[in-house]
Design a protein around this motif. Structure first.
Motif, short mmCIF file in Angstrom:
data_model
loop_
_atom_site.label_atom_id
_atom_site.label_comp_id
_atom_site.label_asym_id
_atom_site.label_seq_id
_atom_site.Cartn_x
_atom_site.Cartn_y
_atom_site.Cartn_z
N SER A 251 0.82 -1.21 0.00
CA SER A 251 0.00 0.00 0.00
C SER A 251 0.85 1.26 0.00
O SER A 251 0.47 2.29 -0.55
CB SER A 251 -0.95 0.00 1.21
OG SER A 251 -0.24 0.08 2.43
N ILE A 252 2.04 1.21 0.63
CA ILE A 252 2.92 2.38 0.64
C ILE A 252 3.66 2.52 -0.68
O ILE A 252 3.70 3.59 -1.29
CB ILE A 252 3.94 2.29 1.80
CG1 ILE A 252 3.24 2.44 3.15
CG2 ILE A 252 5.02 3.36 1.66
CD1 ILE A 252 4.16 2.26 4.34
N GLY A 253 4.27 1.44 -1.13
CA GLY A 253 5.15 1.53 -2.29
C GLY A 253 4.51 1.18 -3.62
O GLY A 253 5.08 1.47 -4.67
N GLY A 254 3.32 0.58 -3.58
CA GLY A 254 2.74 0.09 -4.83
C GLY A 254 1.44 0.74 -5.22
O GLY A 254 0.65 0.16 -5.96
N ALA A 255 1.21 1.98 -4.75
CA ALA A 255 -0.03 2.67 -5.10
C ALA A 255 -0.08 2.93 -6.61
O ALA A 255 0.94 3.23 -7.24
CB ALA A 255 -0.12 3.99 -4.35
N ARG A 256 -1.27 2.81 -7.18
CA ARG A 256 -1.43 3.04 -8.62
C ARG A 256 -1.25 4.53 -8.92
O ARG A 256 -1.90 5.39 -8.33
CB ARG A 256 -2.79 2.55 -9.09
CG ARG A 256 -3.06 2.84 -10.56
CD ARG A 256 -4.31 2.16 -11.06
NE ARG A 256 -4.05 0.75 -11.40
CZ ARG A 256 -4.54 -0.27 -10.75
NH1 ARG A 256 -5.29 -0.09 -9.69
NH2 ARG A 256 -4.28 -1.52 -11.14
N SER A 317 8.15 -5.58 -0.62
CA SER A 317 9.27 -4.96 0.08
C SER A 317 10.19 -4.26 -0.91
O SER A 317 10.72 -3.18 -0.63
CB SER A 317 10.05 -6.01 0.88
OG SER A 317 9.24 -6.60 1.88
N GLY A 318 10.38 -4.86 -2.08
CA GLY A 318 11.19 -4.22 -3.11
C GLY A 318 10.56 -2.95 -3.62
O GLY A 318 11.25 -1.94 -3.85
N MET A 319 9.23 -2.95 -3.77
CA MET A 319 8.54 -1.74 -4.22
C MET A 319 8.65 -0.63 -3.19
O MET A 319 8.85 0.53 -3.53
CB MET A 319 7.07 -2.07 -4.48
CG MET A 319 6.82 -2.81 -5.78
SD MET A 319 7.40 -1.92 -7.23
CE MET A 319 6.52 -0.37 -7.07
N LYS A 320 8.53 -1.00 -1.92
CA LYS A 320 8.62 0.01 -0.88
C LYS A 320 10.04 0.57 -0.80
O LYS A 320 10.23 1.78 -0.57
CB LYS A 320 8.19 -0.60 0.46
CG LYS A 320 7.81 0.44 1.52
CD LYS A 320 9.00 0.85 2.31
CE LYS A 320 8.69 1.93 3.32
NZ LYS A 320 9.88 2.28 4.13
N LEU A 321 11.04 -0.25 -1.01
CA LEU A 321 12.42 0.23 -1.07
C LEU A 321 12.59 1.26 -2.18
O LEU A 321 13.19 2.32 -1.98
CB LEU A 321 13.36 -0.96 -1.34
CG LEU A 321 13.96 -1.70 -0.16
CD1 LEU A 321 14.65 -2.96 -0.65
CD2 LEU A 321 14.94 -0.82 0.61
N ALA A 322 12.09 0.94 -3.36
CA ALA A 322 12.22 1.85 -4.50
C ALA A 322 11.47 3.15 -4.23
O ALA A 322 11.96 4.24 -4.57
CB ALA A 322 11.68 1.18 -5.76
N PHE A 323 10.30 3.06 -3.62
CA PHE A 323 9.50 4.25 -3.29
C PHE A 323 10.29 5.19 -2.39
O PHE A 323 10.37 6.40 -2.64
CB PHE A 323 8.22 3.79 -2.60
CG PHE A 323 7.43 4.87 -1.92
CD1 PHE A 323 6.54 5.66 -2.64
CD2 PHE A 323 7.54 5.08 -0.55
CE1 PHE A 323 5.80 6.65 -2.02
CE2 PHE A 323 6.81 6.07 0.08
CZ PHE A 323 5.94 6.86 -0.65
N ALA A 324 10.91 4.66 -1.34
CA ALA A 324 11.66 5.50 -0.40
C ALA A 324 12.86 6.14 -1.08
O ALA A 324 13.10 7.35 -0.93
CB ALA A 324 12.10 4.67 0.80
N TRP A 325 13.61 5.35 -1.82
CA TRP A 325 14.81 5.88 -2.48
C TRP A 325 14.46 6.96 -3.49
O TRP A 325 15.08 8.03 -3.53
CB TRP A 325 15.58 4.74 -3.15
CG TRP A 325 16.80 5.23 -3.89
CD1 TRP A 325 18.02 5.51 -3.36
CD2 TRP A 325 16.88 5.49 -5.29
NE1 TRP A 325 18.87 5.94 -4.35
CE2 TRP A 325 18.20 5.94 -5.55
CE3 TRP A 325 15.99 5.40 -6.36
CZ2 TRP A 325 18.64 6.29 -6.82
CZ3 TRP A 325 16.42 5.74 -7.64
CH2 TRP A 325 17.73 6.18 -7.85
N LEU A 326 13.44 6.69 -4.30
CA LEU A 326 13.05 7.66 -5.33
C LEU A 326 12.57 8.96 -4.71
O LEU A 326 12.95 10.05 -5.16
CB LEU A 326 11.96 7.07 -6.22
CG LEU A 326 12.42 6.20 -7.38
CD1 LEU A 326 11.24 5.47 -8.00
CD2 LEU A 326 13.12 7.07 -8.44
N ASN A 327 11.73 8.89 -3.69
CA ASN A 327 11.22 10.11 -3.07
C ASN A 327 12.35 10.96 -2.52
O ASN A 327 12.35 12.19 -2.66
CB ASN A 327 10.24 9.75 -1.95
CG ASN A 327 8.84 9.51 -2.48
OD1 ASN A 327 8.59 9.60 -3.67
ND2 ASN A 327 7.92 9.21 -1.58
#
Length: 411
Positions: A251-256, A317-327
């Motif tokens: 829900s954090i990293g994979g929102a549409r 977990s991989g998507m959430k990692l990418a979300f944090a790094w990108l932001n």
């Protein structure tokens, strides 16, 4: 969620949605009444079972319903405001709750009548969540069988939780607490649904670097939770919590998002609208981050396709990692692009927001708030371990405390 041979197809869902709109016209029906009717019609989340807001249809067909409702300008349930309930509490209640629990909690949760929060992290148990020390002790006479269905006997809970989003707004909380200190830390935990209005629950704001108090610390002093609000078996709270955590990361990293949705949108718009700010170095960095953001967006679409077939896995977990790094990278670039202007922050006040708004604020806010993305929902260090072990198949890190009774651990 598995679907049966009698599950409705797209045409039937379209017909059911039009019937809902005809019987409850959005222009003349109150918002809450319309949402309740939508839930009762099985059009809230179509992949859920009948009677619980769904029809047992394929998850992918939710888009058919949503398109019909959007065309009719029907109200939604403000999903960002109730994201913890929708993204974390609901799938956990669906998987582990009794039918009575599902019927009691899912409808008001989805409609938005009851906001939820998450009582997991503690001052001494953040990244190592299984080391938590909040205790739940069952009153005598309630029994202690691990396979017993939720029933008689109350639990008395004492402890402290921290970094709790929306605790100042929440009616209910998902809570994990230690019920057997004689067992190793992962085995002596149970999972509860906690009434945030119960005596002994105290919510205190935590002021952040942004100046806001979006998070809270929660103190639990002799809080009484009926056993009927236990989710899953006694001592299996860690297993139940994994469902919550995996859904949280999705829900954090994979929102549409649409193309240029999220953090990349404001900085791209600034680049186009203000050519005087451009430099060659920043141009190259922006192009790289734009591509990374698009890759993450498309990967999220693939992840959601996988979710149609079952429960979220470690890919979240991989998507959430990418979300944090990108932001963090994008917000840093935006501050550099704006120069001195990027350091300004127009609403430095102590606020108690309902929502985290990354795009409707100053660049300085986005830069400061994004620092928390690598902590909330699981620290990036922990998520790297999950990806290494469960996605890449690398050896686990040595863990010398897994078989030691919790009461004997050094804290």
């Amino acid at each position: 969620m598995p679907t049966g041979p009698d599950a409705p197809d797209a045409a039937e869902l379209r017909s059911r949605t039009r019937k809902l709109l005809a019987e409850h016209p959005p222009a003349t029906t109150g918002r809450t009444d319309f949402l309740r009717a939508r839930f009762d019609a099985g059009l809230a989340w179509v992949h859920y079972p009948a009677g619980l807001g769904g029809l047992g249809a394929p998850r992918s067909l939710q888009a058919v319903v949503d398109a019909e409702l959007a065309a009719a300008d029907a109200p939604d349930n403000d999903p960002r405001r109730i994201g913890i309930g929708l993204g974390m509490a609901a799938p956990t209640i669906l998987r582990y709750g009794t039918r009575a629990q599902q019927e009691r909690f899912l409808r008001p949760l989805w409609v938005g009548e009851e906001v939820w929060c998450q009582l997991f992290s503690e001052p001494g148990a953040g990244s190592d969540l299984a080391a938590l020390g909040t205790r739940a002790v069952r009153e005598s006479g309630g029994g202690s069988g691990g396979d017993a269905a939720p029933g008689s006997g109350d639990w008395i809970v004492n402890g402290q939780k921290v970094w709790t989003s929306s605790a100042h707004l929440a009616r209910w909380a998902i809570l994990i607490a230690r019920t057997d200190p004689d067992l190793p830390k992962h085995q002596g935990i149970s999972y509860f649904l906690c009434d945030m209005t119960a005596p002994g629950v105290e919510v205190r704001p935590l002021r952040q670097i942004t100046g806001e108090a979006e998070f809270n610390e929660v103190f639990l002093t002799d809080v009484r939770i009926p056993d009927a609000h236990r989710l899953g078996a006694i001592g299996e709270g860690w297993k139940v919590a994994q469902t919550t955590l995996m859904n949280e990361r999705v829900s954090i990293g994979g929102a549409r998002l649409p193309r240029e949705g999220g953090m990349i949108g404001p900085v791209s718009a600034t680049w186009r609208e203000r050519p005087e700010l451009r430099t060659h170095d920043l141009h190259q960095r922006l192009l790289t981050l734009w591509v990374e953001a698009e890759v993450a967006r498309l990967t999220g679409e693939r992840l959601r396709q996988q979710l149609v077939a079952g429960q979220p896995g470690p890919e979240g977990s991989g998507m959430k990692l990418a979300f944090a790094w990108l932001n963090q990278e994008i917000s840093g670039l935006e501050v550099e692009l704006l120069g001195e202007e990027g350091l300004s922050y127009s609403d430095w006040t102590l606020r108690r927001p309902e929502l985290v708004d990354f795009t409707g604020r100053d660049a300085g806010y986005r830069y400061l708030r994004s620092k928390g993305n690598s902590i909330e929902g699981g620290t990036s260090e922990v998520l790297l371990n999950i990806v290494a072990e469960r996605v890449l198949g690398l050896p686990s890190e040595p863990r010398n405390d897994k078989d030691v009774p919790w009461k004997d651990l050094t804290r």
